[in-house]
Design a protein around this motif. Structure first.
Motif, PDB file in Angstrom:
ATOM      1  N   ASP A 158     -18.545   9.049   0.319  1.00 23.18           N
ATOM      2  CA  ASP A 158     -19.508   8.216   1.038  1.00 23.18           C
ATOM      3  C   ASP A 158     -19.078   7.964   2.477  1.00 23.18           C
ATOM      4  O   ASP A 158     -19.884   8.002   3.404  1.00 23.18           O
ATOM      5  CB  ASP A 158     -19.750   6.901   0.302  1.00 23.18           C
ATOM      6  CG  ASP A 158     -18.457   6.162  -0.014  1.00 23.18           C
ATOM      7  OD1 ASP A 158     -17.370   6.741   0.155  1.00 23.18           O
ATOM      8  OD2 ASP A 158     -18.536   4.992  -0.449  1.00 23.18           O
ATOM      9  N   MET A 159     -17.770   7.731   2.673  1.00 26.32           N
ATOM     10  CA  MET A 159     -17.279   7.481   4.021  1.00 26.32           C
ATOM     11  C   MET A 159     -17.316   8.748   4.873  1.00 26.32           C
ATOM     12  O   MET A 159     -17.610   8.699   6.075  1.00 26.32           O
ATOM     13  CB  MET A 159     -15.856   6.919   3.961  1.00 26.32           C
ATOM     14  CG  MET A 159     -15.289   6.546   5.341  1.00 26.32           C
ATOM     15  SD  MET A 159     -16.337   5.387   6.274  1.00 26.32           S
ATOM     16  CE  MET A 159     -16.237   3.941   5.220  1.00 26.32           C
ATOM     17  N   LYS A 172     -20.829   9.147   5.958  1.00 26.05           N
ATOM     18  CA  LYS A 172     -21.155   8.126   6.954  1.00 26.05           C
ATOM     19  C   LYS A 172     -20.594   8.498   8.324  1.00 26.05           C
ATOM     20  O   LYS A 172     -21.292   8.385   9.344  1.00 26.05           O
ATOM     21  CB  LYS A 172     -20.602   6.775   6.509  1.00 26.05           C
ATOM     22  CG  LYS A 172     -20.931   5.643   7.479  1.00 26.05           C
ATOM     23  CD  LYS A 172     -20.410   4.310   6.954  1.00 26.05           C
ATOM     24  CE  LYS A 172     -20.755   3.169   7.934  1.00 26.05           C
ATOM     25  NZ  LYS A 172     -20.275   1.869   7.433  1.00 26.05           N
ATOM     26  N   ARG A 173     -19.358   8.945   8.369  1.00 24.41           N
ATOM     27  CA  ARG A 173     -18.734   9.333   9.634  1.00 24.41           C
ATOM     28  C   ARG A 173     -19.431  10.554  10.226  1.00 24.41           C
ATOM     29  O   ARG A 173     -19.598  10.660  11.446  1.00 24.41           O
ATOM     30  CB  ARG A 173     -17.246   9.611   9.431  1.00 24.41           C
ATOM     31  CG  ARG A 173     -16.423   8.355   9.170  1.00 24.41           C
ATOM     32  CD  ARG A 173     -14.999   8.720   8.767  1.00 24.41           C
ATOM     33  NE  ARG A 173     -14.321   9.469   9.801  1.00 24.41           N
ATOM     34  CZ  ARG A 173     -13.621   8.934  10.799  1.00 24.41           C
ATOM     35  NH1 ARG A 173     -13.508   7.604  10.884  1.00 24.41           N
ATOM     36  NH2 ARG A 173     -13.030   9.688  11.701  1.00 24.41           N
ATOM     37  N   ASN A 204     -22.584  11.315   9.824  1.00 29.34           N
ATOM     38  CA  ASN A 204     -23.862  10.829  10.346  1.00 29.34           C
ATOM     39  C   ASN A 204     -23.674  10.192  11.724  1.00 29.34           C
ATOM     40  O   ASN A 204     -24.472  10.436  12.647  1.00 29.34           O
ATOM     41  CB  ASN A 204     -24.471   9.814   9.383  1.00 29.34           C
ATOM     42  CG  ASN A 204     -25.722   9.169   9.938  1.00 29.34           C
ATOM     43  OD1 ASN A 204     -26.725   9.829  10.179  1.00 29.34           O
ATOM     44  ND2 ASN A 204     -25.665   7.865  10.172  1.00 29.34           N
ATOM     45  N   ALA A 261     -27.998  12.659   0.789  1.00 34.20           N
ATOM     46  CA  ALA A 261     -28.579  12.167   2.042  1.00 34.20           C
ATOM     47  C   ALA A 261     -29.956  12.797   2.237  1.00 34.20           C
ATOM     48  O   ALA A 261     -30.141  13.710   3.032  1.00 34.20           O
ATOM     49  CB  ALA A 261     -27.660  12.493   3.216  1.00 34.20           C
ATOM     50  N   ASP A 264     -30.161   8.605  -0.187  1.00 29.77           N
ATOM     51  CA  ASP A 264     -29.940   7.831   1.031  1.00 29.77           C
ATOM     52  C   ASP A 264     -30.683   8.489   2.192  1.00 29.77           C
ATOM     53  O   ASP A 264     -31.320   9.525   2.031  1.00 29.77           O
ATOM     54  CB  ASP A 264     -28.436   7.749   1.333  1.00 29.77           C
ATOM     55  CG  ASP A 264     -27.701   6.943   0.282  1.00 29.77           C
ATOM     56  OD1 ASP A 264     -28.213   5.893  -0.121  1.00 29.77           O
ATOM     57  OD2 ASP A 264     -26.612   7.382  -0.147  1.00 29.77           O
ATOM     58  N   ARG A 274     -26.220   3.541  12.050  1.00 29.21           N
ATOM     59  CA  ARG A 274     -25.600   2.481  11.253  1.00 29.21           C
ATOM     60  C   ARG A 274     -25.957   2.565   9.770  1.00 29.21           C
ATOM     61  O   ARG A 274     -25.849   1.575   9.060  1.00 29.21           O
ATOM     62  CB  ARG A 274     -25.999   1.116  11.806  1.00 29.21           C
ATOM     63  CG  ARG A 274     -25.493   0.873  13.226  1.00 29.21           C
ATOM     64  CD  ARG A 274     -25.798  -0.541  13.692  1.00 29.21           C
ATOM     65  NE  ARG A 274     -25.302  -0.772  15.041  1.00 29.21           N
ATOM     66  CZ  ARG A 274     -24.073  -1.125  15.344  1.00 29.21           C
ATOM     67  NH1 ARG A 274     -23.196  -1.313  14.375  1.00 29.21           N
ATOM     68  NH2 ARG A 274     -23.698  -1.301  16.592  1.00 29.21           N
ATOM     69  N   GLY A 316     -25.623   3.313   5.830  1.00 33.98           N
ATOM     70  CA  GLY A 316     -24.571   3.408   4.816  1.00 33.98           C
ATOM     71  C   GLY A 316     -24.989   4.407   3.746  1.00 33.98           C
ATOM     72  O   GLY A 316     -26.186   4.687   3.563  1.00 33.98           O
ATOM     73  N   TYR A 317     -24.025   4.930   3.034  1.00 30.94           N
ATOM     74  CA  TYR A 317     -24.297   5.960   2.015  1.00 30.94           C
ATOM     75  C   TYR A 317     -23.599   5.600   0.716  1.00 30.94           C
ATOM     76  O   TYR A 317     -22.463   5.103   0.724  1.00 30.94           O
ATOM     77  CB  TYR A 317     -23.868   7.336   2.521  1.00 30.94           C
ATOM     78  CG  TYR A 317     -24.720   7.778   3.696  1.00 30.94           C
ATOM     79  CD1 TYR A 317     -25.887   8.505   3.487  1.00 30.94           C
ATOM     80  CD2 TYR A 317     -24.381   7.421   4.998  1.00 30.94           C
ATOM     81  CE1 TYR A 317     -26.690   8.877   4.557  1.00 30.94           C
ATOM     82  CE2 TYR A 317     -25.175   7.780   6.075  1.00 30.94           C
ATOM     83  CZ  TYR A 317     -26.331   8.516   5.842  1.00 30.94           C
ATOM     84  OH  TYR A 317     -27.124   8.860   6.895  1.00 30.94           O
TER      85      TYR A 317
END
Length: 594
Positions: free
Chosen positions: A305-306, A309-310, A312, A344, A365, A373, A375-376
């Motif tokens: 997930d992180m 997110k990074r 994105n 995603a 997501d 901003r 989140g996933y």
């Protein structure tokens, strides 16, 4: 040759080629004048006032020869060569009208020849000079005694016919009735022709430039397509633990779809499938950025997930074209078969387990690259040996057949449900079925398929040290973990994170596995490469702590509830947390990169 001239207009080469064409016309006119002169001298052709006519013809021949000589010796160094050549042609046209044929059509020759120069101003200049020569013609015709019987009076004087009014009267009459109207018509037609020719050349040049650009783009896209295909990994069929069969069929030379798979460490493989909005080179470049960012973040040890997110955030910072990516990103633990994944905005994949088909229809997501901003959410599933995970892009279900109907999800489900065997068998079955459905219809979207087959768990080489777990042994276990990590040169900051996580895990095992009554615990600590791994093994009842959702922190604080944050903290501190039930043991693994 004319085409080459307007394509290369403005270059020395084009000027020289134009001069060559006009010089050849000058040579042809010179030959014609010479032949006419010889025939007149031999009295084959009668000439009025022979002496003046001969002089005019001779002067014309000398001018033509001089123009050709100037062209030959100039080597295109003189910009006035065109004026010498065209001046000779215009003079010859006047001489031909005066002495040979009393017809103004010959004045069109210089205007036509101006085409080879593709110079609008020069063409207008030549047209004006030719028009002036047309006005001079009646006076020169009178000088050589060339009578136009339409503008004189013929009086019978047996046995002769007397010509009356040949002179000023005939010249003025010819000027008013024929020459001036012809001049006006000639100038109008010449200027219109020059304008149309100039417009045609501009359009042809524009078309040529467009064709060259299209050819260049096509060549560049072909090269980019080869580069893109080179970026895609080759299917893996001969691995004992897993198999991957994948392909991408582009609707254009360079597509926006991509897939990827790579080893994060010795026991984790990442699988990615994505679809970039748009087509062509912009989509391909955005695809390359997304692929590189995902690889970097996953290999760096971030949880799924992180990592998404990074990625994105990175894509949002460099997205001037306002493109976006739908992606399905998964990380497979080859030791346990556990898959942690993020969707995603992508098509949900299908899991084939024991012949039954399950759609992983978790709530997707938001897409990547549009909202910084976002989140996933990380989802999890566990694959067993023989399971197949089928990933695809919408180019499969939205493929259009000859009758205009779409392939659709129902056909895909039917094919997957009736297919058995290896990962490549599922890949080939769907790919062939879609191709048969589409037939020869042009594709409007890329089609990408990736099938992951989990064959058997990777054999681990964990060596466990056994402890009696109770509150009195916590310190001994924690001391053992630190000593092992330190001895294997693990960084201090990583050791501290692992100590915090291990403390929470020990408390969790003591509470849920042994109800705080104590029990057997095995601990394995290993640092390999740039990743530390700690494995905890207990004999309590089967219990997967990862099935618990992360707590709603704000709500728990609001309700003044204690606890519930232990595993949440572990997930945040560690790069990977995994659970399996192996034989009679609960096995919980934490990993942290550095």
């Amino acid at each position: 040759m004319i085409t080459d001239l307007f394509i290369n207009i403005g270059s020395k080469d084009s000027e020289k080629k134009a001069d060559q064409i006009v010089s050849l016309i000058c040579v042809a006119l010179l030959v014609f004048i010479a032949i006419y002169y010889i025939l007149a001298w031999a009295h084959v052709i009668p000439l009025w006032r022979h002496q003046i006519s001969y002089v005019i013809i001779l002067i014309c021949a000398i001018v033509l020869m001089a123009a050709v000589v100037i062209f030959c010796i100039s080597d295109n160094r003189l910009s006035l060569v065109r004026y010498a050549l065209m001046g000779a042609v215009m003079l010859t046209s006047l001489v031909i009208v005066v002495i040979v044929v009393n017809n103004y059509l010959i004045f069109a020759l210089p205007v036509i020849l101006c085409i080879v120069y593709n110079d609008k101003a020069f063409a207008i200049f030549v047209s004006v000079v030719s028009g002036i020569m047309m006005l001079i013609e009646p006076f020169l015709s009178f000088l050589v005694g060339n009578v136009n019987y339409n503008y004189v009076n013929l009086v019978p004087d047996d046995p002769f016919i007397r010509i009356m009014g040949f002179g000023t009267d005939s010249i003025m009459k010819e000027m008013m009735e024929f020459t001036i109207p012809s001049f006006v018509l000639f100038m109008a037609i010449s200027l219109l022709s020059i304008w149309l020719t100039d417009l045609g050349f501009k359009n042809m040049k524009k078309y040529h430039e467009t064709s060259v650009k299209e050819a260049t783009v096509e060549r560049e896209m072909s090269i980019a397509s080869e580069i893109q295909k080179g970026m895609l990994p080759v299917s893996i069929e001969d691995n004992e633990e897993y198999a991957i069969s994948a392909s991408m069929t582009s609707a254009k030379s360079v597509g926006g779809d991509f897939y990827d798979f790579f080893m994060i460490d010795d026991s984790h493989v990442a699988i990615v499938i994505a679809d970039v909005s748009g087509k062509g080179i912009p989509a391909s470049l955005f695809m390359a950025s997304a692929r590189s960012a995902l690889r970097s973040n996953l290999i760096s040890g971030f949880q799924t997930d992180m990592a998404v997110k990074r990625t994105n955030m990175f894509l949002c910072d460099f997205n001037s074209e306002k493109l976006f990516v739908t992606a399905w990103v998964g990380v497979v633990d080859l030791e346990s078969g556990r898959v942690s994944y993020v969707n995603a905005g992508h098509n949900p994949p299908f899991l084939v387990h024991n012949g039954s088909l399950t759609k992983l229809d978790t709530k997707p997501d938001f897409v990547l690259g549009r909202k910084r901003r976002m989140g996933y959410t990380e989802h999890r599933l566990t694959m067993e040996p023989g399971d197949r995970l089928f990933l695809y892009t919408d180019g499969v279900t939205e493929a259009v057949g000859p009758d205009g109907t779409m392939y659709g999800e129902d056909r895909l489900v039917n094919v997957l449900s009736s297919t058995h065997g290896s990962a490549s068998a599922f890949h080939d079955a769907v790919s062939e079925n879609v191709n048969d459905f589409v037939d020869n219809v042009d594709r409007y979207d890329d089609m990408t398929i990736l099938v992951f087959g989990f064959e058997k768990p990777m054999v681990d080489d964990d060596v466990f040290t056994d402890f009696r777990l109770d509150r009195s042994s916590y310190n001994d276990i924690m001391k053992y973990i630190r000593e092992q990590l330190t001895a294997q040169k693990c960084p201090e900051n990583v050791i501290r994170d692992i100590e915090v996580s291990s403390s929470e895990i020990l408390a969790n095992i003591d509470m849920y596995a042994y109800q705080e009554q104590g029990g057997e615990l095995g601990v394995s600590v290993k640092v390999k490469g740039r990743r530390a791994k700690v494995v905890f093994r207990d004999k309590g009842p089967e219990y997967d702590p990862l099935l618990k959702d992360n707590p709603d922190i704000e709500q728990r604080i609001k309700d003044h509830k204690k606890g519930g944050f232990g595993l949440f903290l572990v997930r945040k501190l560690m790069d990977d947390v995994g659970y399996i039930r192996k034989e009679d043991f609960n096995v919980l693994t934490i990993k942290r990169g550095f």
